[in-house]
Every structure is written in structure tokens, then in C-alpha cells.
Design a protein around this motif. Structure first.
Motif, PDB file in Angstrom:
ATOM      1  N   UNK A   1       0.906  -1.080  -0.105  1.00  0.00           N
ATOM      2  CA  UNK A   1      -0.060  -0.039   0.026  1.00  0.00           C
ATOM      3  C   UNK A   1       0.959   1.173  -0.040  1.00  0.00           C
ATOM      4  N   UNK A   2       1.685   1.182   0.775  1.00  0.00           N
ATOM      5  CA  UNK A   2       2.805   2.494   0.810  1.00  0.00           C
ATOM      6  C   UNK A   2       3.881   2.452   0.148  1.00  0.00           C
ATOM      7  N   UNK A   3       4.017   1.728  -0.916  1.00  0.00           N
ATOM      8  CA  UNK A   3       5.243   1.168  -1.947  1.00  0.00           C
ATOM      9  C   UNK A   3       4.845   1.199  -3.325  1.00  0.00           C
ATOM     10  N   UNK A   4       5.772   1.410  -4.044  1.00  0.00           N
ATOM     11  CA  UNK A   4       5.205   1.111  -5.587  1.00  0.00           C
ATOM     12  C   UNK A   4       4.349   2.111  -6.009  1.00  0.00           C
ATOM     13  N   UNK A   5       3.512   1.479  -6.987  1.00  0.00           N
ATOM     14  CA  UNK A   5       2.700   2.550  -7.660  1.00  0.00           C
ATOM     15  C   UNK A   5       1.258   2.833  -6.889  1.00  0.00           C
ATOM     16  N   UNK A   6       1.126   2.053  -5.981  1.00  0.00           N
ATOM     17  CA  UNK A   6      -0.023   2.147  -5.107  1.00  0.00           C
ATOM     18  C   UNK A   6       0.178   3.299  -4.242  1.00  0.00           C
ATOM     19  N   UNK A   7       1.444   3.547  -3.937  1.00  0.00           N
ATOM     20  CA  UNK A   7       1.873   5.105  -3.041  1.00  0.00           C
ATOM     21  C   UNK A   7       1.470   6.135  -3.496  1.00  0.00           C
ATOM     22  N   UNK A   8       1.237   6.266  -4.956  1.00  0.00           N
ATOM     23  CA  UNK A   8       0.752   7.338  -5.783  1.00  0.00           C
ATOM     24  C   UNK A   8      -0.468   7.929  -5.874  1.00  0.00           C
ATOM     25  N   UNK A   9      -1.311   6.678  -5.442  1.00  0.00           N
ATOM     26  CA  UNK A   9      -2.701   6.944  -5.498  1.00  0.00           C
ATOM     27  C   UNK A   9      -3.363   7.741  -4.287  1.00  0.00           C
ATOM     28  N   UNK A  10      -2.409   8.538  -3.333  1.00  0.00           N
ATOM     29  CA  UNK A  10      -2.897   9.257  -2.530  1.00  0.00           C
ATOM     30  C   UNK A  10      -3.580  10.675  -2.932  1.00  0.00           C
TER      31      UNK A  10
ATOM     32  N   UNK B   1       3.426  12.197  -8.436  1.00  0.00           N
ATOM     33  CA  UNK B   1       2.699  11.097  -8.330  1.00  0.00           C
ATOM     34  C   UNK B   1       1.866  10.938  -9.566  1.00  0.00           C
ATOM     35  N   UNK B   2       1.425  11.983 -10.408  1.00  0.00           N
ATOM     36  CA  UNK B   2       0.711  12.040 -11.507  1.00  0.00           C
ATOM     37  C   UNK B   2       1.661  11.416 -12.679  1.00  0.00           C
ATOM     38  N   UNK B   3       2.910  12.235 -12.618  1.00  0.00           N
ATOM     39  CA  UNK B   3       3.889  11.572 -13.594  1.00  0.00           C
ATOM     40  C   UNK B   3       4.222  10.103 -13.694  1.00  0.00           C
ATOM     41  N   UNK B   4       4.242   9.655 -12.458  1.00  0.00           N
ATOM     42  CA  UNK B   4       4.371   8.226 -12.237  1.00  0.00           C
ATOM     43  C   UNK B   4       3.277   7.576 -12.658  1.00  0.00           C
ATOM     44  N   UNK B   5       2.090   7.607 -12.078  1.00  0.00           N
ATOM     45  CA  UNK B   5       0.963   7.075 -12.756  1.00  0.00           C
ATOM     46  C   UNK B   5       0.577   6.918 -14.291  1.00  0.00           C
ATOM     47  N   UNK B   6       1.018   8.136 -14.920  1.00  0.00           N
ATOM     48  CA  UNK B   6       0.931   8.265 -16.438  1.00  0.00           C
ATOM     49  C   UNK B   6       1.825   7.327 -16.925  1.00  0.00           C
TER      50      UNK B   6
ATOM     51  N   UNK C   1      -2.471  15.809 -19.546  1.00  0.00           N
ATOM     52  CA  UNK C   1      -2.932  15.616 -17.914  1.00  0.00           C
ATOM     53  C   UNK C   1      -2.078  16.371 -16.924  1.00  0.00           C
ATOM     54  N   UNK C   2      -0.684  16.547 -17.266  1.00  0.00           N
ATOM     55  CA  UNK C   2      -0.165  17.543 -16.103  1.00  0.00           C
ATOM     56  C   UNK C   2      -0.529  18.902 -15.975  1.00  0.00           C
ATOM     57  N   UNK C   3      -1.046  19.433 -17.271  1.00  0.00           N
ATOM     58  CA  UNK C   3      -1.319  20.890 -17.228  1.00  0.00           C
ATOM     59  C   UNK C   3      -2.921  20.682 -16.729  1.00  0.00           C
ATOM     60  N   UNK C   4      -3.743  19.986 -16.996  1.00  0.00           N
ATOM     61  CA  UNK C   4      -4.983  19.709 -16.522  1.00  0.00           C
ATOM     62  C   UNK C   4      -5.112  19.596 -14.801  1.00  0.00           C
ATOM     63  N   UNK C   5      -4.143  18.722 -14.483  1.00  0.00           N
ATOM     64  CA  UNK C   5      -3.991  18.541 -12.983  1.00  0.00           C
ATOM     65  C   UNK C   5      -3.745  19.926 -12.226  1.00  0.00           C
ATOM     66  N   UNK C   6      -2.858  20.715 -12.863  1.00  0.00           N
ATOM     67  CA  UNK C   6      -2.528  21.998 -12.113  1.00  0.00           C
ATOM     68  C   UNK C   6      -3.990  23.057 -12.231  1.00  0.00           C
TER      69      UNK C   6
END
Length: 517
Positions: free
Chosen positions: A319-328, A347-352, A369-374
């Protein structure tokens, strides 16, 4: 189908739906129809035997499966939750749920249950593919949308060589999540049937047992340790209740797990609320406590807390490591109180990067996606107080037109399951439906019963019309809801005609008699 026929079949389908909701046997269908007839309802005489109840049940279940198919077709991303168990006939059953997220709303739906010839990875995978294909337009469609699979920690599921994990990772776009449950070892405790030491007519054995238990219960160290366990289990129970929520996200699990670990680790340096009441007390509830050394109790307390914290770290290590840690980023509780332009960017970059193939196949423009996240952050931080009660459903309604791609990425994260608690609840229903008295239920009938019980509306809100139409269109030959009535009318007509012909012939044969006076 004629309106009169639809109105006549509706009470019959309502009876079958009520049987499934209340988990009653199909034999109840006959007398329920008789009761409806006595009430004056037009239920007719056709399709009123117990053999018709499973057929009506199947049509009701098909309506619910169609809803699952529609939801899966409308969703860009899906996840599955699967678990296995044995039923009353000692047959291995595999149960499957699908989780989707659309417009910020998470939905968990029951797909089906299927018996396995052999409980190995190959047969489990075939069962999953078979059940998913039954509620999907094609086999390739649901595989292209699949982003995660949640199971328990069984070796047949998570084995790196012969488990389901390496088979499904050939087309899954996400790590194989072992987010289910672990059954603790069952420890049998000896039950003492004891009485008070002061009770009369008690034999020596029972008196000694009662005296020993009374001495143990009034020991100060024992009571303090029990109070410590009460404080600790209260927080572990709250954690368990949270993990059993149906629409829980991985970010919520991480947040709740972190807070629970912080509280129980704090008990190493300070007592909990229950322990504080008895820590310096010499009596409890009016009973005087015997003085004893608490050093051993304190040492055992610290060992238990360390072991609990270690077990939670090992159990939820992914839960706290890998790709799942970026879901916060989907949890507003973990957003900073004030606007931070860099929050969530990495986190968004790693998820992409991780989900790029499935995002592109779903028609998402990953470069935007990065610009829309901002834009999303700046818009939501205009009113900071709204973050406390804001939901992603409301955010989708406000920002769907300007930021569709980042919202699709967040929908992908929201559809990732955090546990298999829904599967466990499904198995609880299965063991009630397929009891020792109904162990011969076919797998198809069991799946229909579970689909109707878990997914269909309540008895009050159930509309039988769609199920009646599905049943009417599913037969190769035309349905005849008025068969028995037409036969009865034909018999009556035939009898009347025969009686009329007899009377006519008798009249023609009779001639007037003339008597001479």
C-alpha cells in the motif's frame, strides 16, 4: 406481449423475486400464487408450478446482468475482485465482483459464481474469463479495460510461477493486488463451567476451578493487561470496519492504517483511556484487586505492540510502496491545507508512465494531463473549506468540460479495489442460500439466486416488467400465458356445444301424440 398478459405475469415474477430476496425454497412459489388468487389478483392458472420459479429467477438475474454489462461498457476502466471458498457440497466455488468508476462515482457489482473442477490457477483463470465474458460484449473488451485484480493471499492466486497472478499479468495493466483477508489460526479455548466459590452444594473440583479463576480475575496485572487489550482492540476493530467498506480506495487504506499504527505505537509510552482508569487503582467496580508485579505485563505489552505494527507493515507493504503509493492524490484528506503548486505532480507523472498503454487505449490524451492537474488544483483551492466535504463526483460535474483527461486518470485510480470484503459478504450469502438442505443446487441456479439477492432492488422497489419481457423473448417458441385459460374456455365451449346438439336432436326426434276420444 399484450398488456393483459404482462399484468397477469407480474404477480408471479414478484413472488419469485420475494423468494430470492428472502432466500426461501422454490416450493413456496405454489402456495404464494394460491394466496394471491384468494386475494383476488388475476394470476391465472398458467406457469404456477414450482418448476417455473427457476426460469423466472433466471430472467430476473439476466436483467441485473444486463445492468452490469451496461456499466462496464460505459466505464473506461474496471477492476475485478475474486475469491474462492467451498460450499455445503464441498465444491470449490469462485466468486467474482467488478469495480468501476464513472463521473467520480465508484460502483461495485456482483458478476457471478462458478464451480471449479480443480482449484488450480488454470481453472481459476478460466472461470474468471468465463464469468467476465458473460457480462461483457467480448473477451477482449474487458481485458483492455482491466487495470487491477484484488484477491486474498492464497498461493493459488499470488504464486509467482503457478498462480493466477502471472497468467493475468499477461493482459492486466496493473500490479496484482493481494488486498484480501487473512484468516487467523483458530485457537480453541477451554470453557470453564464454574460457579461462585461461595455457592452451596458445589463439588470440590468446581470449587477449585472457581477459586482459581476468581484469583486470576482479581489480579491487578491481569486486569490492567485486559484494559490495555480493550484499548488496542478498539482501534484495530475500527480499522477492520473501515477496510470492509465497499467503495474504499487504496489511499483511504493508507491513511487509516497510518493513523491506527500511530495510536497503538503511542501506547508504548502512555496508557490508553481504559488502562488509565485502573493503572493506579487498587479496586475495580467495587472489587479489591490483589497487588502483583506489573513489569512482566508491561514487557508483554510492548512486545505485542511491536508485533502488531510489524504484522501490519508486512500485510499492507504494497500500500505504501510502488505504484500504489501514488494513489494518495484521490484522497482529499491527504491534500495540504494550503495551495501547493508542486503537490501531486510527481505522483501524476508516475501514474501516467505506469498506465500509459491503458490510458491511450481508452482515448485519454496523456500529454494534457499534467496541465489539467494544475488547473484542477487551482480551481478546487479557490474555496479551501470545501475540500473537507468535496467529492470527486462534484469535481467531475464542475471540471469535466475543461479537464477530462486528468479526471479519467483519477477515475482509473478510484476503480482500484482496496480489499475483497465484498467477496466475503457474497460467500456469507452463498452459504445461507446453498445450505445443507439445498446442497444439490446447480451452479447456474446458485448464480441466479446470488445475482438477484445481491443486486436486484428491494421487494418494495422491484419492477417485474423488464424481467417479464426478457422471459417472453427468450423462448424459441412463443410463450402462452393464457394457455390454461384458453383450454378451460375451449372445454366449456365444447361441452356447451355438445349439450346443445343433444337437446336439439331430442326435440327433433319427439313427435306429438294424438289420442282419439
Amino acid at each position: 406481449m399484450k398488456t393483459s398478459q404482462l399484468e397477469r405475469m407480474a404477480p408471479l415474477f414478484r413472488n419469485v423475486h420475494a423468494i430470492g430476496k428472502k432466500m426461501r425454497p422454490f416450493s413456496d412459489y405454489v402456495w404464494m400464487c394460491e394466496v394471491d388468487e384468494q386475494k383476488g389478483l388475476a394470476v391465472g392458472k398458467t406457469y404456477r408450478n414450482a418448476k417455473q420459479a427457476p426460469a423466472f429467477m433466471h430472467s430476473i438475474a439476466e436483467v441485473e446482468r444486463k445492468k452490469v454489462e451496461v456499466e462496464m461498457s460505459a466505464s473506461k476502466f474496471i477492476s475485478i475482485m475474486v475469491d474462492g471458498s467451498t460450499d455445503s457440497s464441498v465444491m470449490e466455488e469462485e466468486l467474482l465482483y467488478v469495480r468501476s468508476s464513472r463521473a467520480g462515482k465508484v460502483k461495485v457489482q456482483f458478476v457471478g459464481i462458478q464451480a471449479l473442477e480443480k482449484a488450480d490457477a488454470e481453472h481459476v483463470t478460466d472461470a474468471i474469463c468465463s464469468m467476465m465474458s458473460a457480462v461483457s460484449g467480448s473477451e477482449d473488451e474487458w481485458k483492455e479495460k482491466l487495470v487491477a485484480c484484488a484477491t486474498d493471499g492464497a498461493a493459488v492466486m499470488t504464486g509467482s510461477k503457478t498462480g493466477v497472478k502471472p497468467i493475468e499479468q499477461s493482459y492486466i495493466k496493473e500490479e496484482f493486488l493481494s488486498a484480501g483477508h487473512e484468516t487467523p489460526d483458530a485457537h480453541q479455548s477451554r470453557r470453564y463451567k464454574t460457579k461462585s466459590p461461595d455457592t452451596e452444594r458445589v463439588n470440590a473440583s468446581q470449587r477449585n476451578q472457581a477459586q482459581g479463576f476468581c484469583k486470576w480475575a482479581t489480579d491487578g496485572a491481569t486486569l490492567k493487561f485486559c484494559c490495555f487489550m480493550h484499548d488496542t482492540l478498539t482501534h484495530l476493530g475500527n480499522l477492520s470496519v473501515t477496510l470492509q467498506q465497499s467503495c474504499l480506495t487504496v489511499a483511504d487504506v493508507d491513511s487509516c492504517l497510518t493513523s491506527t499504527q500511530a495510536v497503538i505505537c503511542k501506547y508504548k509510552s502512555r496508557p490508553g483511556p481504559m488502562l488509565s482508569k485502573v493503572l493506579d487503582s487498587t479496586s475495580y467496580e467495587g472489587v479489591r484487586l490483589s497487588h502483583s508485579d506489573t513489569s512482566q505485563m508491561m514487557a508483554n505489552k510492548d512486545k505485542l505492540l511491536d508485533k502488531l505494527s510489524e504484522s501490519m507493515d508486512n500485510r499492507f507493504s504494497d500500500v505504501g510502496s510502488g505504484i500504489l503509493s501514488n494513489t494518495k492524490i484521490v484522497s482529499f484528506q491527504q491534500w495540504p491545507n494550503e495551495y501547493n503548486e508542486d503537490f501531486g505532480d510527481s505522483e501524476v507523472e508516475r501514474l501516467i508512465d505506469h498506465f500509459r498503454p491503458v490510458l491511450i487505449s481508452a482515448g485519454v490524451d496523456v500529454d494534457l494531463i499534467p496541465d489539467q492537474w494544475t488547473i484542477v488544483k487551482s480551481y478546487l483551492y479557490k474555496e479551501p473549506t470545501t475540500l473537507e466535504r468535496l467529492t470527486w463526483s462534484e469535481a467531475n460535474r464542475m471540471l469535466r468540460g475543461s479537464c477530462p483527461d486528468i479526471l479519467d486518470l483519477l477515475a482509473l485510480v478510484l476503480c482500484m479495489p482496496a480489499s475483497t470484503a465484498d467477496c466475503e459478504r457474497g460467500f456469507n450469502v452463498m452459504k445461507i442460500v446453498k445450505s445443507d438442505w439445498r446442497s444439490s443446487l446447480k451452479c447456474e441456479t446458485l448464480s441466479d439466486l446470488l445475482m438477484m439477492h445481491l443486486s436486484s432492488p428491494s421487494i418494495k422497489d422491484f419492477d417485474p416488467s423488464p424481467a417479464v419481457q426478457v422471459w417472453h423473448a427468450s423462448s424459441l417458441r412463443s410463450r402462452r400465458p393464457d394457455l390454461m385459460e384458453n383450454r378451460a374456455a375451449a372445454v366449456v365451449e365444447e361441452v356447451e356445444e355438445s349439450e346443445g346438439s343433444v337437446c336439439s336432436s331430442s326435440f327433433e326426434d319427439s313427435e306429438p301424440s294424438v289420442y282419439a276420444l
